[in-house]
Design a protein around this motif. Structure first.
Motif, PDB file in Angstrom:
ATOM      1  N   ILE A  78      34.757  80.896  70.963  1.00  0.00           N
ATOM      2  CA  ILE A  78      33.613  80.568  71.388  1.00  0.00           C
ATOM      3  C   ILE A  78      33.612  80.812  73.042  1.00  0.00           C
ATOM      4  O   ILE A  78      32.474  81.451  73.466  1.00  0.00           O
ATOM      5  N   THR A  79      34.581  80.794  73.812  1.00  0.00           N
ATOM      6  CA  THR A  79      34.704  81.286  74.986  1.00  0.00           C
ATOM      7  C   THR A  79      34.529  82.813  75.337  1.00  0.00           C
ATOM      8  O   THR A  79      33.926  83.363  76.045  1.00  0.00           O
ATOM      9  N   ALA A  80      35.185  83.429  74.147  1.00  0.00           N
ATOM     10  CA  ALA A  80      35.044  84.963  74.138  1.00  0.00           C
ATOM     11  C   ALA A  80      33.662  85.249  74.018  1.00  0.00           C
ATOM     12  O   ALA A  80      33.074  86.378  74.738  1.00  0.00           O
ATOM     13  N   LEU A  81      32.717  84.577  73.366  1.00  0.00           N
ATOM     14  CA  LEU A  81      31.405  84.865  72.964  1.00  0.00           C
ATOM     15  C   LEU A  81      30.703  84.733  74.414  1.00  0.00           C
ATOM     16  O   LEU A  81      29.747  85.394  74.834  1.00  0.00           O
ATOM     17  N   ILE A  82      30.911  83.410  75.039  1.00  0.00           N
ATOM     18  CA  ILE A  82      30.410  83.009  76.418  1.00  0.00           C
ATOM     19  C   ILE A  82      30.641  84.002  77.442  1.00  0.00           C
ATOM     20  O   ILE A  82      29.665  84.780  78.098  1.00  0.00           O
ATOM     21  N   ILE A  83      31.854  84.606  77.518  1.00  0.00           N
ATOM     22  CA  ILE A  83      32.052  85.976  78.598  1.00  0.00           C
ATOM     23  C   ILE A  83      31.924  87.302  78.095  1.00  0.00           C
ATOM     24  O   ILE A  83      32.228  88.086  78.490  1.00  0.00           O
ATOM     25  N   GLN A  84      31.215  87.210  76.982  1.00  0.00           N
ATOM     26  CA  GLN A  84      30.723  88.578  76.414  1.00  0.00           C
ATOM     27  C   GLN A  84      31.518  89.545  75.752  1.00  0.00           C
ATOM     28  O   GLN A  84      31.661  90.585  75.806  1.00  0.00           O
ATOM     29  N   TYR A  85      32.714  88.835  75.218  1.00  0.00           N
ATOM     30  CA  TYR A  85      33.576  89.570  74.535  1.00  0.00           C
ATOM     31  C   TYR A  85      33.194  89.439  72.959  1.00  0.00           C
ATOM     32  O   TYR A  85      34.075  88.831  72.098  1.00  0.00           O
ATOM     33  N   TYR A  86      32.269  89.951  72.550  1.00  0.00           N
ATOM     34  CA  TYR A  86      31.831  89.706  71.424  1.00  0.00           C
ATOM     35  C   TYR A  86      32.596  90.228  70.368  1.00  0.00           C
ATOM     36  O   TYR A  86      32.876  89.490  69.287  1.00  0.00           O
ATOM     37  N   ASP A  87      32.865  91.451  70.230  1.00  0.00           N
ATOM     38  CA  ASP A  87      33.649  92.117  69.105  1.00  0.00           C
ATOM     39  C   ASP A  87      34.839  91.452  68.810  1.00  0.00           C
ATOM     40  O   ASP A  87      35.420  91.127  68.012  1.00  0.00           O
ATOM     41  N   GLU A  88      35.600  91.098  70.131  1.00  0.00           N
ATOM     42  CA  GLU A  88      36.979  90.217  69.995  1.00  0.00           C
ATOM     43  C   GLU A  88      36.733  89.169  69.214  1.00  0.00           C
ATOM     44  O   GLU A  88      37.463  88.482  68.685  1.00  0.00           O
ATOM     45  N   ALA A  89      35.840  88.392  69.780  1.00  0.00           N
ATOM     46  CA  ALA A  89      35.605  87.020  69.219  1.00  0.00           C
ATOM     47  C   ALA A  89      35.285  86.848  67.529  1.00  0.00           C
ATOM     48  O   ALA A  89      35.909  86.218  66.890  1.00  0.00           O
ATOM     49  N   ILE A  90      34.613  87.935  67.237  1.00  0.00           N
ATOM     50  CA  ILE A  90      34.108  88.206  65.730  1.00  0.00           C
ATOM     51  C   ILE A  90      35.347  88.386  65.015  1.00  0.00           C
ATOM     52  O   ILE A  90      35.827  88.058  64.137  1.00  0.00           O
ATOM     53  N   PHE A  91      36.067  89.561  65.574  1.00  0.00           N
ATOM     54  CA  PHE A  91      37.401  90.049  64.833  1.00  0.00           C
ATOM     55  C   PHE A  91      38.371  88.903  64.938  1.00  0.00           C
ATOM     56  O   PHE A  91      39.062  89.142  63.761  1.00  0.00           O
ATOM     57  N   VAL A  92      38.460  88.233  65.712  1.00  0.00           N
ATOM     58  CA  VAL A  92      39.681  87.305  65.638  1.00  0.00           C
ATOM     59  C   VAL A  92      39.492  86.300  64.536  1.00  0.00           C
ATOM     60  O   VAL A  92      40.247  85.695  63.852  1.00  0.00           O
ATOM     61  N   ILE A  93      38.015  85.729  64.407  1.00  0.00           N
ATOM     62  CA  ILE A  93      37.896  84.787  63.520  1.00  0.00           C
ATOM     63  C   ILE A  93      37.761  85.453  62.094  1.00  0.00           C
ATOM     64  O   ILE A  93      38.107  84.768  61.135  1.00  0.00           O
ATOM     65  N   ILE A  94      37.338  86.902  61.955  1.00  0.00           N
ATOM     66  CA  ILE A  94      37.637  87.374  60.890  1.00  0.00           C
ATOM     67  C   ILE A  94      38.993  87.642  60.193  1.00  0.00           C
ATOM     68  O   ILE A  94      39.178  87.285  59.005  1.00  0.00           O
ATOM     69  N   PHE A  95      39.975  87.830  61.040  1.00  0.00           N
ATOM     70  CA  PHE A  95      41.546  87.905  60.697  1.00  0.00           C
ATOM     71  C   PHE A  95      41.655  86.583  60.482  1.00  0.00           C
ATOM     72  O   PHE A  95      42.859  86.161  59.531  1.00  0.00           O
ATOM     73  N   TYR A  96      41.393  85.592  61.212  1.00  0.00           N
ATOM     74  CA  TYR A  96      41.940  84.281  60.823  1.00  0.00           C
ATOM     75  C   TYR A  96      41.280  83.763  59.348  1.00  0.00           C
ATOM     76  O   TYR A  96      41.979  83.232  58.456  1.00  0.00           O
ATOM     77  N   LYS A  97      40.167  84.069  59.147  1.00  0.00           N
ATOM     78  CA  LYS A  97      39.646  83.756  57.883  1.00  0.00           C
ATOM     79  C   LYS A  97      40.155  84.561  56.764  1.00  0.00           C
ATOM     80  O   LYS A  97      40.197  84.064  55.535  1.00  0.00           O
ATOM     81  N   ILE A  98      40.845  85.706  56.925  1.00  0.00           N
ATOM     82  CA  ILE A  98      41.311  86.610  55.897  1.00  0.00           C
ATOM     83  C   ILE A  98      42.429  85.920  55.495  1.00  0.00           C
ATOM     84  O   ILE A  98      43.029  85.576  54.337  1.00  0.00           O
ATOM     85  N   GLY A  99      43.316  85.436  56.555  1.00  0.00           N
ATOM     86  CA  GLY A  99      44.548  84.913  56.341  1.00  0.00           C
ATOM     87  C   GLY A  99      44.410  83.613  55.463  1.00  0.00           C
ATOM     88  O   GLY A  99      45.044  83.263  54.553  1.00  0.00           O
ATOM     89  N   GLU A 100      43.380  82.498  55.999  1.00  0.00           N
ATOM     90  CA  GLU A 100      43.058  81.551  55.279  1.00  0.00           C
ATOM     91  C   GLU A 100      42.668  81.763  53.766  1.00  0.00           C
ATOM     92  O   GLU A 100      42.795  81.011  52.899  1.00  0.00           O
ATOM     93  N   LEU A 101      41.703  82.664  53.570  1.00  0.00           N
ATOM     94  CA  LEU A 101      41.248  83.146  52.121  1.00  0.00           C
ATOM     95  C   LEU A 101      42.373  83.616  51.259  1.00  0.00           C
ATOM     96  O   LEU A 101      42.710  82.791  50.109  1.00  0.00           O
ATOM     97  N   LEU A 102      43.265  84.196  51.618  1.00  0.00           N
ATOM     98  CA  LEU A 102      44.590  84.655  51.121  1.00  0.00           C
ATOM     99  C   LEU A 102      45.488  83.478  50.603  1.00  0.00           C
ATOM    100  O   LEU A 102      45.859  83.050  49.435  1.00  0.00           O
ATOM    101  N   GLN A 103      45.634  82.442  51.553  1.00  0.00           N
ATOM    102  CA  GLN A 103      46.354  81.385  51.552  1.00  0.00           C
ATOM    103  C   GLN A 103      45.684  80.290  50.641  1.00  0.00           C
ATOM    104  O   GLN A 103      46.221  79.931  49.576  1.00  0.00           O
ATOM    105  N   ASN A 104      44.266  80.030  50.584  1.00  0.00           N
ATOM    106  CA  ASN A 104      43.713  79.218  49.933  1.00  0.00           C
ATOM    107  C   ASN A 104      43.417  79.917  48.358  1.00  0.00           C
ATOM    108  O   ASN A 104      43.545  79.333  47.511  1.00  0.00           O
ATOM    109  N   TYR A 105      43.449  81.137  48.120  1.00  0.00           N
ATOM    110  CA  TYR A 105      43.491  81.712  46.810  1.00  0.00           C
ATOM    111  C   TYR A 105      44.785  81.167  45.985  1.00  0.00           C
ATOM    112  O   TYR A 105      44.683  81.044  44.921  1.00  0.00           O
TER     113      TYR A 105
END
Length: 553
Positions: A65-92
């Motif tokens: 969220i703070t990355a979005l606020i300071i306009q680090y848009y790509d970093e914010a999105i890719f951090v959450i994407i990587f996190y979700k990939i890990g969660e997705l594999l674990q949940n599978y």
């Protein structure tokens, strides 16, 4: 879309840095972020409401969220994407667990036929009270626990005990709900209401047993308890102190605190435990994938971790250590008839009987060798035996008690197994010893487990004590417990767990519906996939897809 728009507008001087560019970028990235990270944000919010401020979800949310606020848009999105990939594999891996236990509904009776003033009235089992008299016809399932007050028959109790051999019952014998009446009309006096009957208790136990299983706390969550607050505190210190200690910064907002906050947020983003969040689930997922290629289905990474602490293996007998298929183990002749002749007469006498023991005798002889014209006047005199004429000779075949009641002298045999006696021309001429066949590699698997550090092996069975003793001795099992119902097995596994050191775990290996509650009660439940019931497979934590006991090692 946001990335393409941002890149395109940055190439056009009239749009670069304008409010329109910022608005479009912020809206597109924010929408994408909410779509991807919505569940993470909600989980973090719930944790905060419950007083658990510092966990990995909080840190991920705060950083992105703070990355979005300071306009680090790509970093914010890719951090959450990587996190979700890990969660997705674990949940599978983890969520490939127990499906609904709808297959257990097969043991749940749909109705009970109650005798009311001499009339038969169908009711739901839950409406029947203790003391009511019910009738169970051939092919029907016994709806409630009770005592037989009239009639005799044989019951298929495999859904409850796991034993393929039918149980003969007569007046004053206790019967359990969930059993199927194979033959004979039974009048039963109900002794327990439906909620306390065996079928209902098994269903309830399977539905709730998972809550009794101790759940290993995830390593990342434990790590984050200390890591997350430390990172947040350091970020706050950086945001506040940098303007005071860095010469390039001033004590103003634009050239001081704004820059220090940006630096602190960058530190927060960089410090996200994404490597751990992704690598640990991937490591477990790789192990689960490797196991599946060997015919072993592991339903969650926590079970892999638990297996490293297992010291005790508890086995069901029928269908797990044995094939659950009866065979003629030995033929004993008491007189002038040869063993081949004893089998010949016995197979023809049992040719048209649906009983499992009868089928094993016919199979031993060869169904294709049966000559129907040799058989006359076949009659099932009771659930304990039958009479017929084969080659114009009167035949009686069945249990020793049946032949004794017919006035014949039955020699005693000191043998372990189910004994089927046959009388020819009014004299007991032989006995066929029937046994459940032990799996070819069961003994090898038990030996290999002990060589790999398993300190104790135990067998639980609903079968008789002498049969259990013979099987356990043949396989080299340390302890055995016989004549056990599903609830007895659950109680015994609970007792074993209580007697086991805290850091040592207990595995139960089973295959039938009756094993489902105890599979859930053990630290790790392993089901035999090839012959195992669907309910057991769904409830188990690990499934041997090929029924090969050697895979336990």
């Amino acid at each position: 879309i946001g990335f393409i728009t941002k890149t395109f507008m940055n190439q056009m001087e009239q749009f670069a840095g304008t409010f329109l560019q910022k608005a479009i970028i912020y809206v597109t990235y924010s929408a994408a972020y909410i779509l991807i990270a919505g569940d993470v944000l909600y989980a973090a919010f719930k944790n905060i409401r419950s007083g658990r401020f510092f966990d990995e979800k909080f840190l991920i949310s705060l950083a992105t969220i703070t990355a979005l606020i300071i306009q680090y848009y790509d970093e914010a999105i890719f951090v959450i994407i990587f996190y979700k990939i890990g969660e997705l594999l674990q949940n599978y891996a983890v969520n490939y667990t127990r499906k609904s236990i709808t297959n257990l509904i097969d043991i749940q009776p749909q109705f009970a036929t109650v005798i009311v003033d001499g009339e038969y009235v169908e009711m739901e089992p839950i409406q029947v009270v203790a003391g009511d008299i019910i009738i169970v016809r051939p092919g029907e399932r016994i709806p409630l626990d009770g005592v037989v007050i009239e009639g005799e028959g044989s019951l298929d109790t495999s859904a409850l005990t796991g034993e393929s051999l039918h149980k003969e019952v007569h007046t004053n014998d206790q019967v359990l709900s969930g059993s199927i009446n194979i033959d004979g009309n039974l009048k039963i006096k109900v002794t327990k209401i439906y909620q306390d009957s065996m079928a209902s208790r098994i269903l309830d136990m399977v539905e709730n047993a998972s809550s009794l299983k101790s759940k290993s706390e995830n390593y990342i969550t434990r790590f984050a308890r200390y890591y997350t607050p430390t990172i947040v505190i350091i970020a706050l210190i950086l945001a506040v102190l940098l303007p005071f200690i860095i010469d390039e910064y001033t004590l103003t907002w634009k050239n001081g605190f704004q820059e220090s906050i940006m630096t602190a947020l960058i530190f927060l983003v960089v410090s996200c435990p994404c490597a751990l969040v992704i690598s640990i689930p991937l490591g477990f997922f790789g192990g689960i994938g490797g196991a599946s290629r060997q015919g072993i289905l592991v339903k969650g990474s926590n079970y892999l971790e638990t297996l490293t602490s297992v010291k005790t293996f508890v086995f069901d007998k029928t269908g797990t250590l044995t094939k659950g298929r009866f065979v003629v183990d030995e033929i004993i002749s008491f007189g002038d008839y040869k063993k081949e002749e004893i089998l010949d007469y016995a197979a023809h006498a049992e040719a048209n009987s649906p009983h499992l023991i009868a089928r094993s005798i016919v199979d031993a002889y060869g169904a294709e060798n049966i000559v129907e014209s040799r058989i006359q006047s076949q009659k099932q005199n009771s659930t304990f035996g039958l009479s017929c004429i084969v080659d114009n000779k009167p035949i009686l075949i069945g249990k020793g008690d049946y032949l004794s009641k017919e006035g014949l002298v039955v020699p005693s045999l000191d043998r372990i197994g189910t004994k089927v006696y046959i009388a020819i021309d009014g004299k007991c001429e032989g006995c066929l010893l029937i046994k459940d066949e032990i799996k070819y590699n069961a003994a090898t698997a038990i030996t290999a487990l002990k060589e790999n550090g398993i300190s104790k092996t135990i067998m639980l069975t609903g079968d008789a004590d002498e049969i259990a003793e013979e099987v356990s001795a043949e396989l080299g099992i340390d302890e055995y417990y016989a004549n056990m119902s599903p609830l007895d097995k659950v109680a015994k596994v609970t007792e074993i767990k209580n007697q086991t050191p805290v850091n040592d775990k207990v595995v139960f290996v089973g295959d039938g519906i009756n094993d489902a509650p105890v599979l859930s009660r053990a630290d790790v439940g392993i089901a035999m996939g090839g012959m195992g019931s669907d309910a057991a497979i769904q409830v188990a934590d690990i499934v041997l897809m090929t029924d090969d006991l050697a895979k336990l090692t």
